[in-house]
Design an enzyme around this catalytic site. Structure first.
Site, PDB file in Angstrom:
ATOM      1  N   GLY A 121       0.817  -1.199   0.000  1.00 13.24           N
ATOM      2  CA  GLY A 121       0.000   0.000   0.000  1.00 13.24           C
ATOM      3  C   GLY A 121       0.852   1.250   0.000  1.00 13.24           C
TER       4      GLY A 121
ATOM      5  N   SER B  79       2.983   3.630   1.371  1.00 15.75           N
ATOM      6  CA  SER B  79       3.667   3.585   2.674  1.00 15.75           C
ATOM      7  C   SER B  79       5.161   3.897   2.541  1.00 15.75           C
ATOM      8  CB  SER B  79       3.482   2.198   3.303  1.00 15.75           C
ATOM      9  OG  SER B  79       3.767   1.168   2.358  1.00 15.75           O
TER      10      SER B  79
ATOM     11  N   LYS C  25       3.031  -0.853 -10.296  1.00 15.00           N
ATOM     12  CA  LYS C  25       2.993   0.589 -10.004  1.00 15.00           C
ATOM     13  C   LYS C  25       4.384   1.199 -10.090  1.00 15.00           C
ATOM     14  CE  LYS C  25       4.684   0.352  -5.618  1.00 15.00           C
ATOM     15  NZ  LYS C  25       5.706   1.180  -4.927  1.00 15.00           N
TER      16      LYS C  25
ATOM     17  N   ASP D 229      -1.364   2.980  -3.805  1.00 20.38           N
ATOM     18  CA  ASP D 229       0.087   2.903  -3.973  1.00 20.38           C
ATOM     19  C   ASP D 229       0.518   3.519  -5.302  1.00 20.38           C
ATOM     20  OD1 ASP D 229       2.567   2.305  -2.983  1.00 20.38           O
ATOM     21  OD2 ASP D 229       2.430   0.150  -3.287  1.00 20.38           O
TER      22      ASP D 229
ATOM     23  N   ARG E 254      11.674   6.250  -5.424  1.00 16.92           N
ATOM     24  CA  ARG E 254      12.891   5.938  -6.185  1.00 16.92           C
ATOM     25  C   ARG E 254      12.577   5.750  -7.661  1.00 16.92           C
ATOM     26  NH1 ARG E 254      12.963   2.669  -1.722  1.00 16.92           N
ATOM     27  NH2 ARG E 254      12.388   0.837  -2.929  1.00 16.92           N
TER      28      ARG E 254
END
Length: 351
Positions: free
Chosen positions: A150, A152, A205, A258, A269
């Protein structure tokens, strides 16, 4: 912070990177007895002496309930004393670590609680983590494994900023047990039983975050990003449906939650890789200087092979793959996507 839970768990967290460290701290801070495996002695010494990770989250002082161990991988004797194993290892190292732990030799009725937080697709085999677990440890271990995913970012979790995640397993009882372990007012857990959808969303994602970063690096603004993220969600859902995932999973925290976070933040990143590619840097130089793993680079190659195998329409993923692995330029990527023909907006997004 003290826990209102009566039973303290003995927890082993495998990997001392950003996410493994923040989750180890989270579980230690609610009065669990937590061990974190580190591959370098200087990191072990820093954790145990100064309660700091010298490589990640350097400004954070970690819980005193957290003990670093290593550098050797814990043996089966140590693992068998743990109530919970949290795997934060990179997906590409997952198979070798699982094989070295020999979890298949443990009594299947007395397995530790297993939680996997890595996101990606294994290169070469194009396997999702659940499939790797089944091949390395057997179907019984895979059935009870749980997957936490998720929106986070580790840097926000250690600040105890409100965070919400999905916890998934083919076993609802095990998903609930992992959710109960992690759940706190600042770290809310929601349970589902679609690990394939959660894993695909978590892996894909990162690829779409690279595309979003490219868009920003090329100078495109909010309209472009909003459209790109929306169409990325459509692609993710289309791929998930082809792999028998529940399309509603892609509207969950592990899906759109996400995706939105990773595609819209410079803390990501993968977004950073795309942004720097859009600015004209070479991929080789970016990866050499990034300081941590951007799993979307490897995932793009595996995901491209998966969509080709099933003849799926996924133009954003395809052009990110060509950008990373075939030398296509960022400008070529943008041009190709803008020149796509019209299509039905919800085509292939439902089961």
């Amino acid at each position: 912070m003290s826990s209102d839970k009566a039973d303290t768990k003995r927890v082993l967290v495998l990997d001392d990177g950003n996410f493994g460290s923040c989750l180890a701290d989270h579980l230690a801070d609610i009065d669990n007895d937590v061990f974190i495996h580190c591959r370098k002695q200087e990191v072990i010494d820093s954790f145990n002496t100064h309660h700091r990770n010298p490589n990640y989250l350097q400004d954070h002082i970690f819980s005193k309930n957290l003990t670093a161990i290593g550098p050797e991988v814990p043996d089966l004797g140590f693992v068998s004393t743990c109530d919970v194993l949290v795997f934060a290892i990179p997906t590409q190292s997952m198979r070798s670590v699982l094989e070295s732990l020999h979890l298949d030799k443990l009594d299947p009725t007395r397995l530790p609680q297993l939680c996997f937080v890595n996101k990606g697709i294994e290169m070469g085999t194009n396997k999702l983590p659940l499939e790797v677990i089944e091949e390395a440890c057997g179907s019984q271990v895979a059935h009870v494994s749980t997957f936490l995913s998720g929106p986070s970012f580790a840097k926000e979790i250690v600040k105890r900023q409100p965070t919400q995640v999905s916890v998934s397993s083919t076993s609802i009882q095990h998903a609930q047990a992992t959710a109960e372990l992690f759940h706190q007012p600042h770290f809310r857990c929601y349970v589902n039983t679609d690990p394939i959808g959660v894993e695909l969303a978590g892996a894909l994602k990162n690829v779409y975050a690279i595309a979003s970063g490219v868009s920003g690096g090329l100078g495109f603004e909010a309209n472009t990003r909003a459209g790109l993220v929306t169409r990325s969600l459509a692609e993710m859902t289309r791929i998930g449906v082809a792999y028998n995932a529940d399309p509603l999973t892609f509207l969950s925290l592990a899906g759109v939650g996400d995706l939105f976070l990773t595609c819209s933040s410079e803390k990501s990143r993968n977004f950073t890789v795309g942004y720097r590619l859009g600015k004209g840097e070479s991929l080789e130089h970016i990866l050499e200087t990034l300081g941590s793993v951007a799993e979307g680079v490897d995932t793009a190659k595996s995901a491209y092979a998966m969509v080709q195998e099933r003849n799926l329409h996924a133009p954003i993923l395809e052009h990110v793959y060509r950008l990373l692995w075939k030398g296509e330029s960022a400008k070529d990527l943008a041009k190709a996507l803008m020149e796509l023909p019209m299509m039905e907006e919800k085509e292939g997004m439902s089961s």
